[in-house]
Design a protein around this motif. Sequence first.
Motif, short mmCIF file in Angstrom:
data_model
loop_
_atom_site.label_atom_id
_atom_site.label_comp_id
_atom_site.label_asym_id
_atom_site.label_seq_id
_atom_site.Cartn_x
_atom_site.Cartn_y
_atom_site.Cartn_z
N HIS A 220 -3.25 64.84 56.04
CA HIS A 220 -2.59 64.90 57.35
C HIS A 220 -3.41 65.77 58.25
CE1 HIS A 220 -0.22 63.63 60.76
NE2 HIS A 220 0.06 65.13 61.08
N GLY A 221 -4.01 65.19 59.24
CA GLY A 221 -4.93 65.90 60.08
C GLY A 221 -6.30 66.83 59.43
N LYS A 222 -6.61 66.22 58.15
CA LYS A 222 -7.65 66.97 57.50
C LYS A 222 -8.81 65.69 56.95
CE LYS A 222 -4.61 70.60 55.78
NZ LYS A 222 -4.20 71.02 54.70
N MET A 223 -8.73 64.44 57.67
CA MET A 223 -9.43 63.28 57.17
C MET A 223 -10.97 63.12 57.89
SD MET A 223 -7.87 61.45 54.92
CE MET A 223 -8.21 59.79 54.98
N ASN A 224 -11.19 64.31 58.66
CA ASN A 224 -12.24 64.44 59.53
C ASN A 224 -12.66 62.87 60.23
OD1 ASN A 224 -13.15 66.81 58.44
ND2 ASN A 224 -13.90 65.90 56.42
N LYS A 225 -11.41 62.48 60.79
CA LYS A 225 -11.63 60.98 61.65
C LYS A 225 -10.44 61.08 62.56
CE LYS A 225 -10.08 58.34 57.69
NZ LYS A 225 -10.53 57.05 56.95
N PRO A 226 -10.58 60.45 63.64
CA PRO A 226 -9.43 60.22 64.57
C PRO A 226 -8.32 59.43 63.95
CG PRO A 226 -11.22 58.85 65.32
CD PRO A 226 -11.73 59.69 64.18
N MET A 227 -6.86 59.54 64.25
CA MET A 227 -5.96 58.97 63.98
C MET A 227 -5.57 58.03 64.89
SD MET A 227 -1.96 60.00 62.83
CE MET A 227 -2.46 61.18 61.47
N ARG A 228 -5.90 56.64 64.67
CA ARG A 228 -5.80 55.72 65.66
C ARG A 228 -4.64 54.93 65.76
NH1 ARG A 228 -10.54 51.45 64.33
NH2 ARG A 228 -9.46 51.89 62.19
N TYR A 229 -3.81 54.92 64.75
CA TYR A 229 -2.39 54.25 64.80
C TYR A 229 -1.51 55.14 64.07
CZ TYR A 229 -5.72 50.40 65.36
OH TYR A 229 -6.76 49.64 65.81
N PRO A 230 -1.02 56.03 64.84
CA PRO A 230 0.03 57.06 64.19
C PRO A 230 1.13 56.37 63.74
CG PRO A 230 0.03 57.36 66.55
CD PRO A 230 -1.42 56.47 66.12
N VAL A 231 1.59 55.58 64.45
CA VAL A 231 2.90 54.94 63.93
C VAL A 231 2.85 53.98 62.49
CG1 VAL A 231 4.63 53.20 64.47
CG2 VAL A 231 3.99 54.37 66.19
N MET A 232 1.63 53.34 62.62
CA MET A 232 1.33 52.42 61.24
C MET A 232 1.05 53.69 60.14
SD MET A 232 1.22 49.99 59.47
CE MET A 232 1.15 49.00 61.13
N SER A 233 0.39 54.82 60.35
CA SER A 233 0.29 55.95 59.47
C SER A 233 1.73 56.34 59.08
CB SER A 233 -0.42 57.19 60.25
OG SER A 233 -0.88 58.06 59.27
N PHE A 234 2.86 56.57 59.92
CA PHE A 234 3.87 57.16 59.59
C PHE A 234 4.61 56.20 58.77
CE2 PHE A 234 8.62 57.50 60.40
CZ PHE A 234 8.70 58.82 59.95
N ILE A 235 4.60 54.96 58.89
CA ILE A 235 5.22 53.84 58.26
C ILE A 235 4.58 53.98 56.79
CG2 ILE A 235 5.44 51.37 58.02
CD1 ILE A 235 5.89 51.08 61.00
N THR A 236 3.32 53.93 56.59
CA THR A 236 2.71 53.62 55.27
C THR A 236 2.53 55.13 54.55
OG1 THR A 236 0.55 54.04 56.35
CG2 THR A 236 1.12 51.82 55.96
N HIS A 237 3.18 56.04 55.30
CA HIS A 237 2.89 57.37 54.74
C HIS A 237 4.22 58.02 54.45
CE1 HIS A 237 -1.52 57.09 55.70
NE2 HIS A 237 -1.61 57.24 54.32
N CYS A 238 5.29 57.59 54.70
CA CYS A 238 6.70 57.91 54.64
C CYS A 238 7.75 57.08 54.47
CB CYS A 238 7.04 58.81 56.05
SG CYS A 238 8.51 59.74 56.14
N LEU A 239 7.67 56.00 55.49
CA LEU A 239 8.85 54.93 55.20
C LEU A 239 8.65 54.33 54.00
CD1 LEU A 239 9.51 53.46 58.65
CD2 LEU A 239 10.54 55.50 57.50
N ASN A 240 7.47 53.97 53.45
CA ASN A 240 7.23 53.26 52.22
C ASN A 240 8.15 54.01 51.14
OD1 ASN A 240 5.62 55.65 52.20
ND2 ASN A 240 4.11 54.96 50.88
N SER A 241 8.04 55.44 50.96
CA SER A 241 8.89 56.08 49.95
C SER A 241 10.30 55.91 50.21
CB SER A 241 8.28 57.61 49.63
OG SER A 241 7.04 57.82 49.44
N VAL A 242 10.88 56.03 51.53
CA VAL A 242 12.11 55.87 51.95
C VAL A 242 12.56 54.52 51.47
CG1 VAL A 242 13.70 55.90 53.77
CG2 VAL A 242 11.81 57.24 53.61
N PHE A 243 11.98 53.43 51.84
CA PHE A 243 12.73 52.16 51.53
C PHE A 243 12.59 51.92 50.11
CE2 PHE A 243 12.15 51.33 55.95
CZ PHE A 243 12.82 50.01 55.91
N MET A 244 11.48 52.43 49.10
CA MET A 244 11.63 52.33 47.71
C MET A 244 12.70 53.19 47.05
SD MET A 244 9.59 49.98 46.78
CE MET A 244 9.61 50.16 45.10
N LEU A 245 12.72 54.46 47.68
CA LEU A 245 13.82 55.27 47.04
C LEU A 245 15.36 54.55 47.19
CD1 LEU A 245 12.79 58.87 47.81
CD2 LEU A 245 13.24 57.81 45.67
#
Length: 347
Positions: A220-245
């Motif tokens: 997070h913040g170290k990918m050497n490129k801009p984050m164009r879709y922060p909401v989508m990034s949150f869903i695919t990197h956080c809510l994925n685990s929440v829903f599966m748990l």
Amino acid sequence: MKPLVIYDDDAVVLKSSWLRSQQFADKFWRKWVAEYLPTLTCRTKWHKEAKPLREGDLVIIVDSTLHRNVWPRGKVVDGFNFAWIVGEASGQDRSIRRGCSKGWQNCERSAYFLLYKWIWACFFISVFIASLVLQLSDGKLFIFLTNWGIILCLLTQLSGAVLATRWHFNLGGARSVATEARTLKEPPPTPKLIKFYWLLHGSSLSLALIITTVYWMFLHGKMNKPMRYPVMSFITHCLNSVFMLVDFLIVAFPVRIVHALYWMLLPIIYYLFTLVYFLAGGRDEYGHPYVYPILDWTTPGRAVATFAGVFVLYLIYSIILFALSKFKRYFSRTLSAMDSPHAIGLI
């Protein structure tokens, strides 16, 4: 044959001996109900024609949690759901609606569970479609492990929704076959479709946890490129685990430590994919010679260290999920012991 208990005239000894005899009687009762009683049930359908259970049939409910020699009567009220008839001798007609068991393959149908499974499936379908629309980038969406995880979660939840639908509407006799199998002395093996769903569920859950951990700790913040879709990034990197748990806590799949070996197959395949992608001159959407900075094959030592770290994380999460599975099973058995007749015999 010597008696199990030698009685004495002393009051304390008599009380202790009586308690011991009750313990022996309870132990005998439990083994008799679990091991001998099923042998008395004649499987007439294998020898001659016999009508199956129907609504209104009277049954005897066998429940090891009841006191000795207690045989409550029941009545089939809806398919394979039962009502306990309580207080009939005193003129009361009070019924408690109960099922045969709890867990994945039980004798009940739940519209709420079916709705829940389809909501979870639709969530991951919508996430995948949104990723395609927003982040396709000439097909490079598929080079990222995050999107592999989303696809795996989608397949898992869609498989679960389809299986729940088959069970709820008894498509292909799925519920009837499973219910019949519960009454056999030696139940048939688990269907391959259920095993496949079991494998998908464990793989997608562990991968989602790995993706969430690695992303927020190292990327997070170290990918050497801009984050164009922060909401989508949150869903695919956080809510994925929440829903599966949440789904893991609801479904009744057990977890084995050895399952981590199966779960590790996908990261190994992805690890080799990034190496082949690098050797073939592949680039990300911004022209970097790697998919993730921590998997930059221009510095092989770092890439190998990343894989070793992921392997350790898999072992840690396998132990945690195994412990949660054991606790969930213990909690379910505790509730079932209080309110769950689990075997029946037709009068």
